[in-house]
Design an enzyme around this catalytic site. Structure first.
Site, mmCIF file in Angstrom:
data_model
loop_
_atom_site.group_PDB
_atom_site.id
_atom_site.type_symbol
_atom_site.label_atom_id
_atom_site.label_comp_id
_atom_site.label_asym_id
_atom_site.label_seq_id
_atom_site.Cartn_x
_atom_site.Cartn_y
_atom_site.Cartn_z
ATOM 1 N N GLU A 33 -97.781 48.957 99.031
ATOM 2 C CA GLU A 33 -97.532 48.146 97.836
ATOM 3 C C GLU A 33 -96.037 48.212 97.526
ATOM 4 O O GLU A 33 -95.480 49.295 97.404
ATOM 5 C CB GLU A 33 -98.318 48.677 96.638
ATOM 6 C CG GLU A 33 -99.815 48.797 96.856
ATOM 7 C CD GLU A 33 -100.477 49.582 95.739
ATOM 8 O OE1 GLU A 33 -99.901 49.657 94.625
ATOM 9 O OE2 GLU A 33 -101.557 50.144 95.979
ATOM 10 N N ARG A 76 -102.516 40.956 98.436
ATOM 11 C CA ARG A 76 -102.531 40.688 96.995
ATOM 12 C C ARG A 76 -101.103 40.443 96.523
ATOM 13 O O ARG A 76 -100.175 41.183 96.870
ATOM 14 C CB ARG A 76 -103.129 41.881 96.244
ATOM 15 C CG ARG A 76 -103.247 41.656 94.739
ATOM 16 C CD ARG A 76 -103.793 42.898 94.054
ATOM 17 N NE ARG A 76 -103.798 42.754 92.607
ATOM 18 C CZ ARG A 76 -103.746 43.769 91.749
ATOM 19 N NH1 ARG A 76 -103.680 45.009 92.208
ATOM 20 N NH2 ARG A 76 -103.753 43.559 90.451
ATOM 21 N N TYR A 78 -98.846 39.583 92.941
ATOM 22 C CA TYR A 78 -98.979 39.568 91.485
ATOM 23 C C TYR A 78 -97.684 39.995 90.812
ATOM 24 O O TYR A 78 -96.759 40.503 91.454
ATOM 25 C CB TYR A 78 -100.128 40.467 91.029
ATOM 26 C CG TYR A 78 -100.078 41.897 91.513
ATOM 27 C CD1 TYR A 78 -99.817 42.946 90.638
ATOM 28 C CD2 TYR A 78 -100.339 42.210 92.844
ATOM 29 C CE1 TYR A 78 -99.799 44.259 91.073
ATOM 30 C CE2 TYR A 78 -100.321 43.524 93.292
ATOM 31 C CZ TYR A 78 -100.054 44.541 92.404
ATOM 32 O OH TYR A 78 -100.035 45.849 92.841
ATOM 33 N N ASP A 80 -96.157 42.586 88.322
ATOM 34 C CA ASP A 80 -96.415 43.890 87.733
ATOM 35 C C ASP A 80 -95.698 43.980 86.389
ATOM 36 O O ASP A 80 -94.961 43.081 85.992
ATOM 37 C CB ASP A 80 -95.927 44.986 88.686
ATOM 38 C CG ASP A 80 -96.578 46.330 88.399
ATOM 39 O OD1 ASP A 80 -97.419 46.393 87.483
ATOM 40 O OD2 ASP A 80 -96.257 47.306 89.090
ATOM 41 N N THR A 89 -100.174 44.893 100.710
ATOM 42 C CA THR A 89 -100.603 44.408 102.016
ATOM 43 C C THR A 89 -102.115 44.490 102.178
ATOM 44 O O THR A 89 -102.791 45.317 101.557
ATOM 45 C CB THR A 89 -99.967 45.228 103.158
ATOM 46 O OG1 THR A 89 -100.472 46.578 103.106
ATOM 47 C CG2 THR A 89 -98.454 45.245 103.054
ATOM 48 N N TRP A 451 -110.351 44.037 96.010
ATOM 49 C CA TRP A 451 -110.408 44.677 97.325
ATOM 50 C C TRP A 451 -111.832 44.808 97.845
ATOM 51 O O TRP A 451 -112.051 44.834 99.066
ATOM 52 C CB TRP A 451 -109.742 46.049 97.270
ATOM 53 C CG TRP A 451 -108.284 45.979 96.947
ATOM 54 C CD1 TRP A 451 -107.676 46.420 95.795
ATOM 55 C CD2 TRP A 451 -107.237 45.433 97.760
ATOM 56 N NE1 TRP A 451 -106.325 46.176 95.844
ATOM 57 C CE2 TRP A 451 -106.031 45.568 97.039
ATOM 58 C CE3 TRP A 451 -107.195 44.832 99.019
ATOM 59 C CZ2 TRP A 451 -104.801 45.142 97.536
ATOM 60 C CZ3 TRP A 451 -105.975 44.394 99.526
ATOM 61 C CH2 TRP A 451 -104.803 44.557 98.792
#
Length: 486
Positions: A33, A76, A78, A80, A89, A451
Site C-alpha cells: 500500500e 484498490r 482511494y 486516504d 496492490t 478484499w
C-alpha cells in the site's frame, strides 16, 4: 482509511478447510500500500492539495461514484486521510508480481495527475504543474506511509513476530531505505524520526513499526495479515522486490520453527529499545559500526545483525530448499540469497557507490555528493528540491534520467508494467475480483467490492465471498454472480 464496506473477516468462516499446502508449506500472499504526496507549483494563485487530489480523482468519481474503488487489475485506489492518494496492490504470490502491481500504481497515479494538470491549467495558468511524490515526508515535516502486507500463519504469536522479525525489519533498511536529506545531515531512511512504537493496533494516535489490527482478509482461524509500516516508499525496483523477498524468507524460518517447536535462530535478537535502534540505523552513515543494544544486553552493529539473519536463513535453506523453491512462482531462492550477500558485502566495504544502481539512499547520496563537489555553496533547500524531483512520479526527471543512463537497475520492462495496469495476477483471488470489476464497469452495473466480497447491488442483489486469497478458480457463488451480471 475509507472503506467501501466492512472488510473485516472475523465473522466469516471458510466453507471448506484451508488446503494443507497453504498451511503446511511456505506459500505467501504479498501486497504493498503506497500513500502519495501531492503538491502544485507554477500556479498563478494558491491551490489547496485537497483540491488537487479531488481533481485527480474526478474521473474515478464519475465512473464509480466514489473516491474509493477497485480497478480491473484487482487493486484498490482511494483517497486516504489528509488528501493522500493511495494505491493498494492486488494480492500477489511472488515479490516480482507484487513489484509489477506496485509499478502499475505509479502508472495509474501519473496518468491521473497529468489529466488533472491539463484541467488545472485552465483555471490556474499554463505553468501550473502537479507533483506526485512517492516518498514518506513532505516539506512541512508530515509523514505518510508505504505499508507491506504479508499473509502469515496464525499459529505464530504476535509476540514472536515482534521479537524475531522486528530487528530484521529495522536493520534491512541498510539496503531498502529510501534516504532523506535533513537539516542535520543525511539519513538512510525517511521515517525513523516519526515512528515511536514497535507494535500497536493504532495508526493515528501513534506510529508503530508493525500494525497489529486484526484484519486478515482471509480465513481468520488460519491466517493473520502482517501489516508492516516501518518500510520506506522506494523508487528503486530492486529495493521493492528485495524487501519483500528477504522478509518472506525470514518469515518462512519463523513459521517453520514454531510449527515444529524448534529454534529459528532469531530468538536472541530483540532490541532493548526498537525505536532508538531504528533511529541509530537511520544514521548509519554517521557511524557504520554503531552498536545496537539487544534485550540480552549484548551489543551488535546493524550490519552484524543482518549477517546473523543471513547466516540463519542460509542454514534454513540447506534443509528446506525444495519446499522454499516451490513457494515463489517467479523468484528463485538462489537469486534472493545472492543479492542479499552481495549487498551486505558492499556495505561492509563501505562501497556505497556500488549500491547506487539499486539502493535508493545510495543513489541519492551519490547525487548529493556530486552536486556538492560541483557547487560547494549549494543550499539545503536546493538539495531538498533535488530530492523531491527524485520522488516525483508525475513530472520528476531525475530518477528517469538515471534509468535512461543505465545508472539505476530495472527488473521489469515498460510492457510488464503496462500489462499489470490492466490485468490482475492470475494465481490469486485478484483474478476473480479483476474479472468482476471489469465486467461490471463495462455494462454500467451498480456494484461494491472489498478484499473478500464482490456484490452486485442492481438490478438484483448478488454476492460472492472470496475468503481464500490463494484461490483463483471461480467458486459457485462467483459464477452465479457473473451470470447475474451478464
Amino acid at each position: 482509511m475509507p472503506q467501501l464496506r466492512d472488510s473485516g473477516t472475523r465473522s466469516l468462516h471458510a466453507t471448506e478447510p484451508v488446503p494443507s499446502a497453504e498451511m503446511d508449506g511456505f506459500c505467501r500472499i504479498f501486497g504493498v500500500e503506497t500513500e502519495y504526496g501531492v503538491a502544485v507549483t507554477g500556479a498563478e494563485r494558491p491551490v489547496d492539495a485537497g483540491q488537487v487530489a479531488m481533481t485527480m480523482f474526478q474521473p474515478i468519481v464519475s465512473r464509480s461514484r466514489s473516491t474509493n474503488t477497485y480497478l480491473a487489475n484487482g487493486s484498490r485506489l482511494y483517497l486516504d486521510v489528509g488528501s493522500h492518494p493511495e494505491y493498494a496492490t492486488a494480492e500477489a504470490r511472488d515479490p516480482r508480481e507484487a513489484l509489477a502491481q506496485d509499478l502499475a500504481g505509479e502508472h495509474v497515479m501519473r496518468n491521473l495527475a497529468l489529466k488533472a494538470q491539463r484541467k488545472l491549467r485552465e483555471s490556474y495558468g499554463a505553468h501550473a504543474t502537479i507533483h506526485v511524490f512517492k516518498n514518506n515526508v513532505d516539506s512541512a515535516g508530515h509523514a505518510f506511509g508505504c505499508h507491506e502486507n504479508y499473509l502469515v500463519r496464525r499459529f505464530v504469536p504476535l509476540e514472536t513476530i515482534e521479537h524475531q522479525l522486528l530487528p530484521f525489519l529495522i536493520t534491512r533498511q541498510l539496503y531498502t531505505g529510501a534516504g532523506r536529506m535533513t537539516p542535520d545531515g543525511f539519513q538512510i531512511t525517511q521515517r525513523a524520526d516519526f515512528l515511536d512504537e514497535a507494535v500497536s493496533s493504532a495508526t493515528t494516535r501513534s506510529r508503530p513499526m508493525v500494525n497489529t489490527r486484526d484484519e486478515p482478509h482471509a480465513d481468520p482461524d488460519s491466517f493473520r495479515r502482517l501489516h508492516v509500516i516501518i518500510g520506506d516508499s522506494n523508487r528503486s525496483q530492486w529495493s521493492t522486490w528485495m524487501k519483500l523477498a528477504v522478509t518472506h524468507l525470514v518469515l518462512c524460518a519463523i513459521e517453520d520453527a514454531f510449527r515444529h517447536g524448534v529454534p529459528s535462530g532469531f530468538e536472541q535478537y530483540a532490541f532493548a529499545d526498537p525505536a532508538a535502534a531504528n533511529r541509530t540505523v537511520s544514521r548509519f552513515l554517521d557511524n557504520p559500526r554503531a552498536e545496537l543494544t539487544l534485550e540480552s544486553g549484548e551489543s551488535v552493529s546493524a550490519l552484524g545483525l543482518q549477517r546473523r539473519y543471513y547466516a540463519a536463513v542460509k542454514a534454513f535453506i540447506e534443509t528446506h530448499g525444495d519446499a522454499l523453491a516451490g513457494s515463489l512462482p517467479a523468484t528463485t531462492i538462489d537469486t534472493i540469497m545472492g543479492e542479499w550477500s552481495r549487498v551486505l558485502d558492499a556495505l561492509e566495504r563501505g562501497a556505497y557507490d556500488a549500491l547506487a544502481d539499486r539502493v535508493d539512499w545510495a543513489a541519492k547520496k551519490c547525487l548529493f555528493d556530486a552536486l556538492k563537489r560541483r557547487r560547494p555553496d549549494v543550499t539545503f533547500a536546493q538539495m531538498e528540491q533535488l530530492e523531491l524531483d527524485y520522488h516525483d512520479i508525475a513530472n520528476g526527471r531525475l530518477y528517469g534520467s538515471l534509468v535512461a543512463r543505465n545508472q539505476m537497475r530495472e527488473l521489469l520492462t515498460g510492457d510488464n508494467v503496462e500489462y499489470a495496469v490492466h490485468n490482475p495476477p492470475t494465481d490469486t483471488r485478484a483474478a476473480l475480483r479483476g474479472r468482476f470489476v471489469d465486467a461490471a464497469l463495462n455494462v454500467g452495473a451498480q456494484f461494491s467490492a472489498d478484499w473478500t466480497h464482490l456484490t452486485l447491488t442492481a438490478p438484483e442483489r448478488r454476492e460472492a465471498i472470496l475468503l481464500d486469497p490463494f484461490e483463483a478458480e471461480p467458486t459457485l457463488g462467483f459464477e452465479q454472480l457473473m451470470e447475474a451480471l451478464n
